[in-house]
Design a protein around this motif. Structure first.
Motif, PDB file in Angstrom:
ATOM      1  N   GLU A 108       0.814  -1.211   0.000  1.00  0.00           N
ATOM      2  CA  GLU A 108       0.000   0.000   0.000  1.00  0.00           C
ATOM      3  C   GLU A 108       0.849   1.263   0.000  1.00  0.00           C
ATOM      4  N   MET A 109       1.976   1.228   0.693  1.00  0.00           N
ATOM      5  CA  MET A 109       2.850   2.414   0.787  1.00  0.00           C
ATOM      6  C   MET A 109       3.783   2.560  -0.409  1.00  0.00           C
ATOM      7  N   GLY A 110       3.912   1.508  -1.201  1.00  0.00           N
ATOM      8  CA  GLY A 110       4.759   1.596  -2.386  1.00  0.00           C
ATOM      9  C   GLY A 110       6.160   1.073  -2.196  1.00  0.00           C
ATOM     10  N   PHE A 111       6.448   0.449  -1.033  1.00  0.00           N
ATOM     11  CA  PHE A 111       7.790  -0.072  -0.791  1.00  0.00           C
ATOM     12  C   PHE A 111       8.096  -1.308  -1.617  1.00  0.00           C
ATOM     13  N   GLN A 112       7.050  -1.963  -2.130  1.00  0.00           N
ATOM     14  CA  GLN A 112       7.251  -3.164  -2.934  1.00  0.00           C
ATOM     15  C   GLN A 112       6.954  -2.907  -4.412  1.00  0.00           C
ATOM     16  N   THR A 113       7.086  -1.664  -4.830  1.00  0.00           N
ATOM     17  CA  THR A 113       6.822  -1.329  -6.228  1.00  0.00           C
ATOM     18  C   THR A 113       7.785  -2.053  -7.167  1.00  0.00           C
ATOM     19  N   GLY A 114       9.009  -2.300  -6.685  1.00  0.00           N
ATOM     20  CA  GLY A 114       9.986  -2.983  -7.522  1.00  0.00           C
ATOM     21  C   GLY A 114       9.552  -4.377  -7.923  1.00  0.00           C
ATOM     22  N   ALA A 115       8.681  -5.004  -7.093  1.00  0.00           N
ATOM     23  CA  ALA A 115       8.215  -6.350  -7.428  1.00  0.00           C
ATOM     24  C   ALA A 115       7.339  -6.357  -8.676  1.00  0.00           C
ATOM     25  N   LEU A 116       6.754  -5.197  -9.032  1.00  0.00           N
ATOM     26  CA  LEU A 116       5.951  -5.119 -10.249  1.00  0.00           C
ATOM     27  C   LEU A 116       6.816  -5.282 -11.497  1.00  0.00           C
ATOM     28  N   PHE A 117       8.062  -4.830 -11.398  1.00  0.00           N
ATOM     29  CA  PHE A 117       8.974  -4.919 -12.534  1.00  0.00           C
ATOM     30  C   PHE A 117       9.839  -6.184 -12.480  1.00  0.00           C
ATOM     31  N   ASN A 118      10.000  -6.740 -11.280  1.00  0.00           N
ATOM     32  CA  ASN A 118      10.782  -7.974 -11.118  1.00  0.00           C
ATOM     33  C   ASN A 118      10.012  -8.920 -10.198  1.00  0.00           C
ATOM     34  N   PRO A 119       9.114  -9.715 -10.756  1.00  0.00           N
ATOM     35  CA  PRO A 119       8.294 -10.611  -9.916  1.00  0.00           C
ATOM     36  C   PRO A 119       9.116 -11.636  -9.143  1.00  0.00           C
ATOM     37  N   GLU A 120      10.338 -11.924  -9.600  1.00  0.00           N
ATOM     38  CA  GLU A 120      11.183 -12.894  -8.919  1.00  0.00           C
ATOM     39  C   GLU A 120      11.990 -12.268  -7.791  1.00  0.00           C
ATOM     40  N   ASN A 121      11.700 -11.021  -7.467  1.00  0.00           N
ATOM     41  CA  ASN A 121      12.411 -10.342  -6.386  1.00  0.00           C
ATOM     42  C   ASN A 121      12.123 -11.034  -5.060  1.00  0.00           C
ATOM     43  N   THR A 122      13.170 -11.467  -4.372  1.00  0.00           N
ATOM     44  CA  THR A 122      13.015 -12.187  -3.099  1.00  0.00           C
ATOM     45  C   THR A 122      13.449 -11.345  -1.908  1.00  0.00           C
ATOM     46  N   ASN A 123      13.612 -10.038  -2.087  1.00  0.00           N
ATOM     47  CA  ASN A 123      14.015  -9.209  -0.971  1.00  0.00           C
ATOM     48  C   ASN A 123      12.907  -9.157   0.073  1.00  0.00           C
ATOM     49  N   PRO A 124      13.257  -9.189   1.367  1.00  0.00           N
ATOM     50  CA  PRO A 124      12.215  -9.162   2.400  1.00  0.00           C
ATOM     51  C   PRO A 124      11.517  -7.815   2.450  1.00  0.00           C
ATOM     52  N   THR A 125      10.298  -7.826   2.963  1.00  0.00           N
ATOM     53  CA  THR A 125       9.557  -6.586   3.096  1.00  0.00           C
ATOM     54  C   THR A 125      10.153  -5.751   4.222  1.00  0.00           C
ATOM     55  N   ILE A 126      10.183  -4.434   4.016  1.00  0.00           N
ATOM     56  CA  ILE A 126      10.804  -3.551   5.003  1.00  0.00           C
ATOM     57  C   ILE A 126      10.012  -3.549   6.305  1.00  0.00           C
ATOM     58  N   LEU A 127       8.724  -3.233   6.218  1.00  0.00           N
ATOM     59  CA  LEU A 127       7.904  -3.201   7.423  1.00  0.00           C
ATOM     60  C   LEU A 127       7.677  -4.594   7.989  1.00  0.00           C
ATOM     61  N   GLY A 128       7.688  -5.611   7.119  1.00  0.00           N
ATOM     62  CA  GLY A 128       7.552  -6.971   7.616  1.00  0.00           C
ATOM     63  C   GLY A 128       8.705  -7.355   8.528  1.00  0.00           C
ATOM     64  N   GLU A 129       9.925  -7.005   8.129  1.00  0.00           N
ATOM     65  CA  GLU A 129      11.083  -7.275   8.976  1.00  0.00           C
ATOM     66  C   GLU A 129      11.020  -6.459  10.261  1.00  0.00           C
ATOM     67  N   PHE A 130      10.594  -5.205  10.156  1.00  0.00           N
ATOM     68  CA  PHE A 130      10.504  -4.341  11.329  1.00  0.00           C
ATOM     69  C   PHE A 130       9.498  -4.898  12.339  1.00  0.00           C
ATOM     70  N   LYS A 131       8.332  -5.297  11.860  1.00  0.00           N
ATOM     71  CA  LYS A 131       7.302  -5.822  12.756  1.00  0.00           C
ATOM     72  C   LYS A 131       7.704  -7.174  13.324  1.00  0.00           C
ATOM     73  N   GLU A 132       8.408  -7.966  12.541  1.00  0.00           N
ATOM     74  CA  GLU A 132       8.857  -9.257  13.057  1.00  0.00           C
ATOM     75  C   GLU A 132       9.876  -9.087  14.169  1.00  0.00           C
ATOM     76  N   ILE A 133      10.727  -8.064  14.056  1.00  0.00           N
ATOM     77  CA  ILE A 133      11.693  -7.783  15.127  1.00  0.00           C
ATOM     78  C   ILE A 133      10.971  -7.396  16.412  1.00  0.00           C
ATOM     79  N   ILE A 134       9.911  -6.593  16.288  1.00  0.00           N
ATOM     80  CA  ILE A 134       9.129  -6.218  17.473  1.00  0.00           C
ATOM     81  C   ILE A 134       8.517  -7.462  18.118  1.00  0.00           C
ATOM     82  N   VAL A 135       7.995  -8.368  17.295  1.00  0.00           N
ATOM     83  CA  VAL A 135       7.398  -9.594  17.831  1.00  0.00           C
ATOM     84  C   VAL A 135       8.462 -10.446  18.531  1.00  0.00           C
ATOM     85  N   ILE A 136       9.681 -10.482  17.995  1.00  0.00           N
ATOM     86  CA  ILE A 136      10.765 -11.223  18.640  1.00  0.00           C
ATOM     87  C   ILE A 136      11.052 -10.655  20.025  1.00  0.00           C
ATOM     88  N   ILE A 137      11.085  -9.320  20.128  1.00  0.00           N
ATOM     89  CA  ILE A 137      11.341  -8.688  21.429  1.00  0.00           C
ATOM     90  C   ILE A 137      10.240  -9.048  22.425  1.00  0.00           C
TER      91      ILE A 137
END
Length: 265
Positions: A108-137
């Motif tokens: 929704e925020m546009g951080f994964q816009t690159g996936a539209l041009f490269n569907p095979e992009n396997t980079n992790p989501t920015i906010l997904g990693e951030f929220k997962e770190i909070i859950v780990i804590i």
């Protein structure tokens, strides 16, 4: 010199220890906190060895006698590894949901816009990693890592090394946990999704009021600014929902472990 009876006793204990080590390695390799690359592989192996020695010395008398045959050992090792992975997966529900929630907001925020041009992009989501770190804590604050170690001891006592069956109850629990990933993910991302919906609606109204405005260029900066503001405002709510969801991790692991031994269900 050791007699035959002592050698047979030690070899049986060693075989049981190897099987328990494989199960513990599967749990450690797939369970929250322990599975991440921040923990060196040597530490994971050493922790698995220490736990295997402790568990074997405690419960080896309760384990059945196992004869050493090559194909029998291969089957038992694969079974123990699969069981460890299933138990580890049962503790990852909230972590998968946090990553999924971050991926929704990233789109929704546009951080994964690159996936539209490269569907095979396997980079992790920015906010997904951030929220997962909070859950780990939060997971560490509620002593969730203790739950993992308790689950190891419980699994060895409840499900001996020669007992294993994926019953209908096990499949039911796994399906419920997979479904809860979607439900918890939507709960965790709901404030930001609502903010993004209001933002898109506002931009649509602005495009009707002022058609000469370049809404496409404006939307990138505006949506990112609104998203980050709502993200930091909603962190206390996110932590509260994550803590509430993590409170059931111990129960879920217990249910899965007990379902793997149909005689105890």
């Amino acid at each position: 010199m050791l007699d035959n009876q002592t050698l047979a006793l030690l070899s049986g204990k060693f075989i049981i220890g190897i099987l328990i080590f494989v199960r513990i390695a599967g749990i450690i390799g797939s369970s929250p906190f322990f599975k991440y690359d921040g923990i060196p592989m040597q530490v994971k192996i050493m922790l698995s060895v220490i736990l295997a020695i402790s568990v074997t010395s405690t419960f080896w008398k309760e384990q059945p006698t196992i004869d050493f045959h090559l194909w029998n050992m291969v089957f038992l090792i694969m079974k123990e590894l699969l069981m460890g992975l299933i138990i580890g997966f049962s503790a990852n529900t909230v972590f998968f949901a946090a990553n999924f929630a971050g991926g929704l907001v990233d789109n929704e925020m546009g951080f994964q816009t690159g996936a539209l041009f490269n569907p095979e992009n396997t980079n992790p989501t920015i906010l997904g990693e951030f929220k997962e770190i909070i859950v780990i804590i939060v997971f560490l604050l509620i002593n969730g890592h203790h739950y993992i170690i308790e689950a190891i001891y419980l699994s060895v006592r409840a499900v001996p090394v020669t007992t294993f069956a994926i019953s209908e109850t096990t499949i039911h629990y796994l399906v419920v946990m997979a479904t809860s990933i979607l439900m918890i993910g939507i709960k965790l991302s709901s404030p930001m999704l609502l903010a993004m919906f209001v933002t898109n609606l506002s931009l649509a109204l602005l495009s009707r009021v002022a058609p000469q405005t370049n809404i496409f260029a404006l939307s990138f900066q505006f949506k990112i600014a609104v998203g980050l503001i709502v993200l930091f405002i909603s962190i206390p709510l996110f932590v509260m929902v994550a803590k509430f969801s993590l409170s059931s991790v111990q129960t879920e692991m217990l249910n899965v472990i007990m379902s793997l031994n149909p005689k105890r269900v």
